[in-house]
Design a protein around this motif. Structure first.
Motif, short mmCIF file in Angstrom:
data_model
loop_
_atom_site.label_atom_id
_atom_site.label_comp_id
_atom_site.label_asym_id
_atom_site.label_seq_id
_atom_site.Cartn_x
_atom_site.Cartn_y
_atom_site.Cartn_z
N GLN A 265 0.82 -1.21 0.00
CA GLN A 265 0.00 0.00 0.00
C GLN A 265 0.85 1.26 0.00
N SER A 266 2.01 1.20 0.66
CA SER A 266 2.85 2.39 0.82
C SER A 266 4.03 2.43 -0.14
N ASN A 267 4.01 1.56 -1.16
CA ASN A 267 5.06 1.56 -2.20
C ASN A 267 6.46 1.33 -1.63
N ARG A 268 6.56 0.40 -0.69
CA ARG A 268 7.86 0.07 -0.11
C ARG A 268 8.68 -0.81 -1.05
N ARG A 269 10.00 -0.69 -0.99
CA ARG A 269 10.88 -1.54 -1.77
C ARG A 269 10.97 -2.95 -1.19
N ARG A 270 10.82 -3.05 0.10
CA ARG A 270 10.87 -4.37 0.72
C ARG A 270 9.93 -4.42 1.91
N VAL A 271 9.61 -5.62 2.31
CA VAL A 271 8.74 -5.83 3.46
C VAL A 271 9.59 -5.81 4.72
N PRO A 272 9.17 -5.08 5.75
CA PRO A 272 9.95 -5.08 6.99
C PRO A 272 10.09 -6.49 7.56
N LEU A 273 11.23 -6.75 8.15
CA LEU A 273 11.47 -8.03 8.82
C LEU A 273 10.64 -8.10 10.10
N VAL A 274 9.91 -9.18 10.27
CA VAL A 274 9.20 -9.43 11.53
C VAL A 274 10.05 -10.39 12.35
N GLY A 275 10.53 -9.92 13.49
CA GLY A 275 11.45 -10.70 14.30
C GLY A 275 10.75 -11.63 15.27
N ASP A 276 11.55 -12.35 16.02
CA ASP A 276 11.02 -13.25 17.06
C ASP A 276 10.45 -12.44 18.21
N LEU A 277 9.59 -13.07 18.98
CA LEU A 277 9.06 -12.48 20.20
C LEU A 277 10.18 -12.45 21.24
N LEU A 278 10.51 -11.26 21.74
CA LEU A 278 11.59 -11.11 22.71
C LEU A 278 11.10 -10.44 23.99
N THR A 279 11.88 -10.57 25.04
CA THR A 279 11.73 -9.76 26.24
C THR A 279 12.69 -8.59 26.13
N VAL A 280 12.61 -7.64 27.05
CA VAL A 280 13.58 -6.54 27.06
C VAL A 280 14.99 -7.10 27.25
N ASP A 281 15.13 -8.10 28.10
CA ASP A 281 16.44 -8.73 28.31
C ASP A 281 16.99 -9.29 27.00
N GLY A 282 16.11 -9.99 26.25
CA GLY A 282 16.51 -10.59 24.99
C GLY A 282 16.84 -9.55 23.93
N LEU A 283 16.09 -8.46 23.92
CA LEU A 283 16.36 -7.39 22.94
C LEU A 283 17.73 -6.77 23.19
N ILE A 284 18.05 -6.50 24.43
CA ILE A 284 19.35 -5.90 24.77
C ILE A 284 20.48 -6.82 24.31
N ALA A 285 20.32 -8.11 24.55
CA ALA A 285 21.36 -9.07 24.14
C ALA A 285 21.46 -9.15 22.62
N ALA A 286 20.32 -9.12 21.93
CA ALA A 286 20.32 -9.26 20.47
C ALA A 286 20.84 -8.00 19.78
N ALA A 287 20.56 -6.83 20.34
CA ALA A 287 20.96 -5.57 19.71
C ALA A 287 22.46 -5.38 19.74
N GLY A 288 23.09 -5.74 20.84
CA GLY A 288 24.53 -5.55 20.95
C GLY A 288 24.89 -4.09 21.27
N PRO A 289 26.08 -3.85 21.77
CA PRO A 289 26.46 -2.50 22.21
C PRO A 289 26.72 -1.51 21.09
N GLU A 290 26.88 -1.99 19.85
CA GLU A 290 27.21 -1.08 18.74
C GLU A 290 25.98 -0.39 18.16
N ASN A 291 24.79 -0.83 18.54
CA ASN A 291 23.56 -0.25 18.02
C ASN A 291 22.86 0.58 19.09
N LEU A 292 21.90 1.40 18.66
CA LEU A 292 21.27 2.37 19.56
C LEU A 292 19.91 1.87 20.03
#
Length: 244
Positions: free
Chosen positions: A135-162
């Motif tokens: 509908q919004s003319n996107r080039r790609r479909v956003p990735l839908v990730g796994d269900l995480l907790t805040v703890d899991g998100l922090i671990a998955a994101a890593g210190p180099e990302n914001l």
């Protein structure tokens, strides 16, 4: 202009094959006509062409590739799981706003629990993201990730990302003033109806997350996710120091 995703790389000057469900929708529901201009996306590349109808089947005669402005930073929305259809609503509209990925968060104060039924729910989320991307003319479909907790998100994101936390307890930094310098991936984190627990706030502070406010008014969780997605995506596209 109608917009579709295709499974094979389009070649300028040749015909591109639409997915069966899109062909049926285009011809039987939308009543498209030969020569209509269409837009197709494949693997983050965008093309324009015209509709050809051969033997009752729909094809796109590819006429040009559409250049893309280079953007190096990816935006992920990490949304606290909400009640009823709220999470789906956020995903739909945040996709239209330009997020690159969506991560549902099972948080301490989430009323709904997707832990035991996420496999089926993820497939539905992916379908919603694809329809919104069309509908919004996107080039790609956003990735839908796994269900995480805040703890899991922090671990998955890593210190180099914001990690960018939209938090009602933060009054110092406005969302439009968020510092995005040098981040390759930005995770915007939105709490559920009950907000963040003290435990989650402490975890995010310890992970050096940047806490921001969305103003004086308290927004619903679904409103906050959509608004934050739009504002941060525009900052990424216009440059970290540009006005919104």
């Amino acid at each position: 202009m109608r917009h579709f995703f295709v499974d094979e790389k389009p070649v300028v000057g040749e015909r591109a094959i639409l997915r069966e469900e899109d062909r049926d929708h285009l011809l039987r529901v939308l009543r498209a006509k030969e020569g209509d201009v269409l837009q197709i996306a494949w693997n983050e590349s965008l093309f324009r062409g015209t509709l050809e109808i051969i033997g009752g089947e729909a094809f796109v005669r590819v006429e040009e590739a559409v250049e893309e402005k280079a953007v190096s930073t990816e935006l992920f929305l990490a949304q606290g799981v909400g009640k009823n259809q709220k999470t789906e609503t956020v995903l739909k509209h945040a996709t239209e706003c330009g997020i690159d990925g969506f991560i549902p968060l099972q948080m301490d104060r989430s009323v709904s629990n997707l832990t035991k039924k996420y496999d089926g729910k993820k497939a539905r989320f992916e379908k919603i993201a694809e329809e919104a991307a069309k509908q919004s003319n996107r080039r790609r479909v956003p990735l839908v990730g796994d269900l995480l907790t805040v703890d899991g998100l922090i671990a998955a994101a890593g210190p180099e990302n914001l990690l960018l936390v939209c938090y009602e307890g933060e009054a110092a930094v406005e969302i439009e003033d968020a510092s995005l310098d040098s981040a390759k991936k930005i995770y915007v984190i939105i709490g559920p109806e009950g907000g963040f627990s003290d435990r989650e706030v402490a975890l995010l502070h310890n992970a050096k997350a940047q806490f921001i406010t969305m103003g004086e008014r308290i927004l619903r969780t679904e409103t906050a996710g959509i608004v934050a997605s739009y504002v941060i995506k525009r900052k990424i596209e216009r440059g970290p120091h540009a006005a919104i």
